[in-house]
Design an enzyme around this catalytic site. Structure first.
Site, PDB file in Angstrom:
ATOM      1  CG  ASP A 107      -1.997   1.037   1.170  1.00 52.54           C
ATOM      2  OD1 ASP A 107      -2.090   1.734   0.138  1.00 52.54           O
ATOM      3  OD2 ASP A 107      -2.759   1.170   2.145  1.00 52.54           O
ATOM      4  CD  GLU A 199      -5.609  -1.062  -1.584  1.00 53.46           C
ATOM      5  OE1 GLU A 199      -5.328  -1.897  -0.698  1.00 53.46           O
ATOM      6  OE2 GLU A 199      -6.586  -0.307  -1.512  1.00 53.46           O
ATOM      7  CB  CYS A 586     -47.127  -1.345 -32.147  1.00 55.19           C
ATOM      8  SG  CYS A 586     -47.944  -2.276 -33.465  1.00 55.19           S
TER       9      CYS A 586
END
Length: 669
Positions: A107, A199, A586
């Site tokens: 880290d 990290e 439609c």
């Protein structure tokens, strides 16, 4: 006693005000936590954030109250049962323990702040943070001594540390240094798992065996290599699994490391007094629920109250908590998984300035496009994330008819999504693209995977029925394919002699064409020629002394179908406009299908075309226009020479398999 506690809460209301800002990070051990809580409370009180935190706190309390109520209902017999369940599950989990691996979690130390200090050495030794007055991305260790931390608004951080220097973010620099660190990790573990930009998890087991060195030595070597490559420091944790390695890397920050030996006693001793919040995956809400509903503060207490956990949580959640109590984590090599989405987002001061919002959206689109092109990705689903001034989170998404990755395409569609939400006051904008067409390596998707339409058209999987009524107007992203098949038999005993004749002629041409105008014109010409030739053949046929064994006026029926085919050949791609009102509804049955549902719209149009043919044949109107399988009533005279309808086998019962259902429906169409 209860009264005095209430008085204390009234006198010091900040003591019950817990936010992410009041949680300690590495480098904040000596901070006056009550002072931080008080300032955060005073600076936040009455704000939209404060109200939002109050709402979330109320939700947490309600959840805890529900948990307590459920616990109170558990009888002694219930607890005994769940204790046996827990004991069994603990034994099963313990059997999976692997102490043979050496996992290392690296880290970087205050990564963004360290990169900025490297670029500007005058910042060294001074309290500084990266971000803005709205939100900080990180803070260096000098600033953390005052209680300043990541995810804290800059104006609150300035109240805690008046001399705080705030530097704007520069992600190009951070990505550059992130790439340098990953090159180092690659040397020690080609399959390392990048948890974020700063990290990563490395499985150093094989390296340690090959070089006969310990986990402690490999951690020191990797940290030295990272510093040599980037001039940045990092911290490391060494442990038998990834969960514990991450916890260990936070112990001796900054620029330090911690090694947890690979033996059971050391692991259980380490985990016994570890606060649950130190575990990745346990956040503020879960911590409160475990503490206030179950009285669990440390990982060891997970096992002590395992019966409660198994009684109130789901199987997977209970397994996670019990694994934490045992100090178990993943030890296998991470699988190479295909990326499902890619995103970025930015936080800023709440504003309703549309020009600013569009400018921020443009920046995000450019960054997202760069990230996608870097990985060779194109996607179809674009999601816009918005967080309003009142901290309400909205997600708006659109699935596009084609894959996109360019800044222009992303911005065009994202702008439409944003425009629909205006006017609005925002404090965060994010963009995400998903539904990719390729994996990370650039390999195309499985070409054998069928679409639903292809499945319906192709008949059943066994190929026993091959009635191939392919849709000549089904469109793909890049090209349109035509494949007109034939009936198995072609005679006047079949219901559609004319279509059969035309299908046979078109099938010989075997068309597959793109949207090129020349190819479309060639196809149109061929269709017209085949229609004319078919008309001639039918005329000759009808002129002969021939009486087909069908009821009704065969001549009129064939003439009407020829007329219909002529209309189709002349405007095969022009049927849709009169069917779709406002380009989505439609006009016949009212069903709504967006324009990007290309295949579904064409299939729906063809349904109505087939329906119209049936109406002309029978001379009767259907009772409903809802799409359903068409059943053609066979003429009793015409069907005399045919074999009887095959009955379903006893195994099949009265239900028709879905593939046969669609195939029979296609035959009727």
């Amino acid at each position: 006693m209860a009264k005095s506690e209430t008085d204390v809460d009234t006198a010091r209301p900040w003591q019950s005000y817990h936010t992410v800002y009041t949680n300690a990070k590495a480098g904040m051990d000596g901070v006056d936590k009550e002072k931080v809580q008080r300032i955060v409370y005073q600076m936040s009180k009455g704000s939209s954030y404060f109200k939002n935190e109050e709402r979330k706190e109320a939700d947490i309390r309600e959840k805890i109250d529900n948990m307590r109520a459920r616990l109170a209902k558990l009888t002694a017999a219930d607890l005994s049962h769940y204790q046996m369940v827990a004991d069994k599950r603990i034994s099963e989990l313990e059997a999976t323990r692997d102490l043979s691996r050496i996992w290392l979690h690296v880290d970087m130390d205050a990564f963004y702040a360290a990169v900025e200090t490297l670029s500007n050495p005058s910042l060294k030794g001074k309290p500084m943070a990266v971000g803005s007055l709205s939100m900080l991305s990180t803070a260096n260790y000098e600033a953390r001594k005052f209680g300043v931390r990541a995810a804290m608004p800059g104006f609150i951080a300035r109240k805690l540390c008046p001399k705080l220097i705030i530097v704007p973010t520069d992600f190009k620099k951070y990505n550059h240094y992130g790439d340098l660190t990953r090159k180092v990790f690659q040397k020690y573990d080609p399959n390392f798992l990048a948890a974020s930009l700063d990290e990563a998890y490395l499985d150093t087991t094989e390296v340690c065996k090959e070089r006969s060195i310990t986990g402690e030595e490999i951690a020191e070597e990797i940290r030295a290599c990272v510093y040599e490559e980037t001039s940045l420091t990092c911290s490391a944790g060494v442990a038998p699994n990834r969960l514990l390695a991450k916890v260990c890397s936070d112990i001796n920050k900054p620029n330090g490391q911690f090694v947890l030996p690979n033996n059971l006693l050391a692991v259980m001793t380490f985990i016994s007094s570890l606060p649950v919040r130190k575990i990745g995956g346990i956040g503020k809400v879960t911590e409160h629920v475990l503490r206030d509903a179950f009285g669990i503060n440390t990982c060891e207490e997970m096992l002590q109250k395992a019966s409660y956990i198994c009684a109130l949580f789901s199987h997977s959640t209970a397994d996670f908590f019990l694994s934490v109590g045992l100090g178990l984590g993943r030890t296998d090599t991470p699988e190479v998984r295909l990326r499902k989405s890619i995103s970025n987002e930015r936080t800023f001061s709440a504003t309703s300035d549309e020009m600013f919002l569009y400018h921020k959206l443009e920046d995000l689109a450019e960054m997202l496009s760069t990230d996608m092109q870097k990985e060779g990705l194109c996607g179809r689903t674009l999601t816009l994330k918005l967080k309003t001034a009142s901290f309400e989170v909205r997600n708006r998404a659109v699935t596009l008819p084609k894959y996109i990755c360019s800044t222009e395409d992303i911005l065009k569609h994202a702008s439409k999504l944003l425009k629909a939400e205006l006017p609005v006051s925002l404090r965060l904008i994010g963009l995400r693209v998903s539904h990719f067409n390729e994996d990370r390596k650039g390999a195309p998707l499985d070409s054998t995977q069928k679409t639903l339409i292809n499945f319906i058209v192709s008949g059943d999987a066994s190929r026993k029925v091959m009635d191939n009524h392919s849709d000549p107007c089904v469109k793909n992203d890049d090209e349109t394919s035509l494949s007109i098949g034939t009936h198995e038999t072609c005679s006047f005993n079949d219901r559609d002699t004319l279509n059969c004749s035309l299908s046979l002629k078109l099938d010989d041409s075997n068309f597959t064409f793109s949207n090129d105008a020349g190819q479309m014109e060639k196809f149109q010409k061929t269709v017209n020629e085949n229609v004319d030739e078919t008309k001639s053949e039918v005329t000759q046929l009808l002129g002969a002394d021939f009486s087909p064994p069908v009821e009704g006026n065969c001549l009129e029926r064939m003439k009407s179908e020829i007329k219909l085919l002529e209309g189709e050949a002349a405007s095969s791609n022009q049927r849709e406009p009169f069917l779709w009102v406002n380009d989505y509804k439609c006009s016949i049955c009212g069903i709504e299908l967006p324009p990007n549902f290309v295949d579904e719209r064409q299939e729906h149009s063809d349904f109505h075309l087939a329906q119209k043919l049936q109406e002309e044949e029978s001379g009767t109107e259907l009772r409903t226009s809802t799409p359903r399988p068409r059943v053609v009533q066979k003429d009793p005279i015409a069907s005399q020479g045919k074999r009887k309808k095959q009955k379903l086998s006893p195994k099949e019962g009265k239900h028709i398999p879905i593939d046969q259902f669609f195939t029979r429906s296609n035959q009727n169409f």
